[in-house]
Enzyme design. Structure first.
Site, PDB file in Angstrom:
ATOM      1  N   LYS A   1      49.179  17.995  -6.559  1.00  0.00           N
ATOM      2  CA  LYS A   1      48.174  18.930  -7.061  1.00  0.00           C
ATOM      3  C   LYS A   1      48.761  19.780  -8.204  1.00  0.00           C
ATOM      4  CE  LYS A   1      45.666  19.264  -2.636  1.00  0.00           C
ATOM      5  NZ  LYS A   1      45.177  20.186  -1.574  1.00  0.00           N
TER       6      LYS A   1
ATOM      7  N   TYR B   1      36.044  16.029  -3.461  1.00  0.00           N
ATOM      8  CA  TYR B   1      35.981  16.941  -2.319  1.00  0.00           C
ATOM      9  C   TYR B   1      34.554  17.093  -1.774  1.00  0.00           C
ATOM     10  CZ  TYR B   1      40.879  18.428  -2.628  1.00  0.00           C
ATOM     11  OH  TYR B   1      42.258  18.471  -2.598  1.00  0.00           O
TER      12      TYR B   1
ATOM     13  N   PHE C   1      35.202  27.697   1.158  1.00  0.00           N
ATOM     14  CA  PHE C   1      36.335  27.637   0.231  1.00  0.00           C
ATOM     15  C   PHE C   1      36.130  26.613  -0.889  1.00  0.00           C
ATOM     16  CE2 PHE C   1      37.307  24.900   3.901  1.00  0.00           C
ATOM     17  CZ  PHE C   1      37.566  23.683   3.286  1.00  0.00           C
TER      18      PHE C   1
ATOM     19  N   ASN D   1      48.793  23.955  -1.465  1.00  0.00           N
ATOM     20  CA  ASN D   1      49.564  23.107  -0.545  1.00  0.00           C
ATOM     21  C   ASN D   1      50.124  21.829  -1.179  1.00  0.00           C
ATOM     22  OD1 ASN D   1      47.191  21.701  -0.586  1.00  0.00           O
ATOM     23  ND2 ASN D   1      46.687  21.981   1.582  1.00  0.00           N
TER      24      ASN D   1
ATOM     25  N   HIS E   1      47.895  16.107  -2.002  1.00  0.00           N
ATOM     26  CA  HIS E   1      46.723  15.540  -1.332  1.00  0.00           C
ATOM     27  C   HIS E   1      47.056  14.128  -0.897  1.00  0.00           C
ATOM     28  CE1 HIS E   1      42.612  14.205  -0.499  1.00  0.00           C
ATOM     29  NE2 HIS E   1      42.993  13.071  -1.071  1.00  0.00           N
TER      30      HIS E   1
ATOM     31  N   GLU F   1      38.697   7.026  -2.533  1.00  0.00           N
ATOM     32  CA  GLU F   1      39.429   7.906  -3.443  1.00  0.00           C
ATOM     33  C   GLU F   1      40.155   7.110  -4.523  1.00  0.00           C
ATOM     34  OE1 GLU F   1      41.754  10.392  -0.825  1.00  0.00           O
ATOM     35  OE2 GLU F   1      39.984  11.553  -0.237  1.00  0.00           O
TER      36      GLU F   1
HETATM   37  P1  DAT Z   1      43.840  18.051   3.665  1.00  0.00           P
HETATM   38  O1  DAT Z   1      44.183  18.430   2.241  1.00  0.00           O
HETATM   39  O2  DAT Z   1      45.018  18.229   4.575  1.00  0.00           O
HETATM   40  O3  DAT Z   1      43.216  16.681   3.757  1.00  0.00           O
HETATM   41  P2  DAT Z   1      41.175  19.135   4.079  1.00  0.00           P
HETATM   42  O4  DAT Z   1      40.648  17.821   3.599  1.00  0.00           O
HETATM   43  O5  DAT Z   1      40.661  19.647   5.369  1.00  0.00           O
HETATM   44  O6  DAT Z   1      42.764  19.102   4.185  1.00  0.00           O
HETATM   45  O7  DAT Z   1      40.895  20.253   2.990  1.00  0.00           O
HETATM   46  C1  DAT Z   1      41.070  19.972   1.606  1.00  0.00           C
HETATM   47  C2  DAT Z   1      41.760  21.131   0.975  1.00  0.00           C
HETATM   48  O8  DAT Z   1      40.932  22.288   1.046  1.00  0.00           O
HETATM   49  C3  DAT Z   1      43.078  21.541   1.653  1.00  0.00           C
HETATM   50  O9  DAT Z   1      44.167  20.803   1.165  1.00  0.00           O
HETATM   51  C4  DAT Z   1      43.170  22.998   1.338  1.00  0.00           C
HETATM   52  C5  DAT Z   1      41.733  23.452   1.280  1.00  0.00           C
HETATM   53  N1  DAT Z   1      41.302  24.044   2.562  1.00  0.00           N
HETATM   54  C6  DAT Z   1      41.100  23.389   3.722  1.00  0.00           C
HETATM   55  N2  DAT Z   1      40.694  24.227   4.681  1.00  0.00           N
HETATM   56  C7  DAT Z   1      40.645  25.461   4.111  1.00  0.00           C
HETATM   57  C8  DAT Z   1      40.295  26.767   4.574  1.00  0.00           C
HETATM   58  N3  DAT Z   1      39.923  26.976   5.830  1.00  0.00           N
HETATM   59  N4  DAT Z   1      40.392  27.787   3.682  1.00  0.00           N
HETATM   60  C9  DAT Z   1      40.762  27.579   2.406  1.00  0.00           C
HETATM   61  N5  DAT Z   1      41.094  26.369   1.909  1.00  0.00           N
HETATM   62  C10 DAT Z   1      41.038  25.331   2.743  1.00  0.00           C
HETATM   63 MG    MG Z   2      41.369  15.918   3.374  1.00  0.00          MG
END
Ligand code: DAT
Ligand code: MG
Length: 155
Positions: free
Chosen positions: A13, A53, A61, A116, A119, A132
């Site tokens: 990222k 996304y 978020f 974080n 991805h 993706e």
């Molecule tokens: P991942 O990236 O582990 O697949 P995800 O698909 O649930 O996680 O979410 C995508 C991204 O969105 C994640 O890397 C960080 C952000 N995110 C997820 N949950 C969040 C939250 N509760 N508050 C803020 N950002 C969040």
């Molecule tokens: Mg995810």
């Protein structure tokens, strides 16, 4: 090995690119034995970010997530290998770096949920990897080849 090969989508990222973590992250995946099938550095536009996304469109978020992911260059990649999607997820660690285990990429290089660094396609969402990959790459941007160490990585 070849019948079990699976492709997965991985992205460093914008925070990971800005923090100079590209080499470290690519190095970990390479050293594990995964094969790099494609890579491109790009600044993601809003349309692509919203598609990528889409599952999170109704989350509070979402706006922050889209604005972060479009905020600078990201390294989009395809990696392949046995059980690649799940193995990359394990190497990434928990979504929230605050609880990601030490030794994982997020557990070693990040502290905050919104920054974080990496991805990877969700292994619990069947077809997420292919979806993706198709979003970010044309088929002719991906290569299929033998890594010379594969007989030493796979029995
Ligand atoms: P991942 O990236 O582990 O697949 P995800 O698909 O649930 O996680 O979410 C995508 C991204 O969105 C994640 O890397 C960080 C952000 N995110 C997820 N949950 C969040 C939250 N509760 N508050 C803020 N950002 C969040
Ligand atoms: Mg995810």
């Amino acid at each position: 090995m070849s019948a079990d090969r699976e492709r997965t989508f991985v992205m460093v990222k914008p925070d990971g690119v800005q923090r100079g973590l590209v080499g470290e992250i690519v190095g970990r995946l390479e050293a594990r034995g995964l094969r790099l099938d494609g890579a491109k550095l790009l600044t993601i536009d809003r349309d692509l970010a919203e598609d990528h996304y889409a599952e999170h469109v109704d989350k509070p978020f979402f706006e922050d997530l889209v604005s972060f992911i479009t905020s600078g260059p990201a390294l989009a990649m395809v990696w392949s290998g046995q059980d690649a999607t799940r193995q990359v997820r394990q190497m990434m660690g928990d979504t929230d770096p605050a609880v990601a285990a030490p030794g994982t990429i997020r557990g070693d290089f990040a502290l905050d949920l919104g920054r974080n660094v990496i991805h990877g396609s969700d292994h619990e969402d069947p077809g997420a990897n292919e979806r993706e990959i198709d979003l970010f790459f044309d088929p002719d941007e991906l290569v299929d080849y033998d890594r010379i160490d594969e007989p030493w990585v796979y029995e």
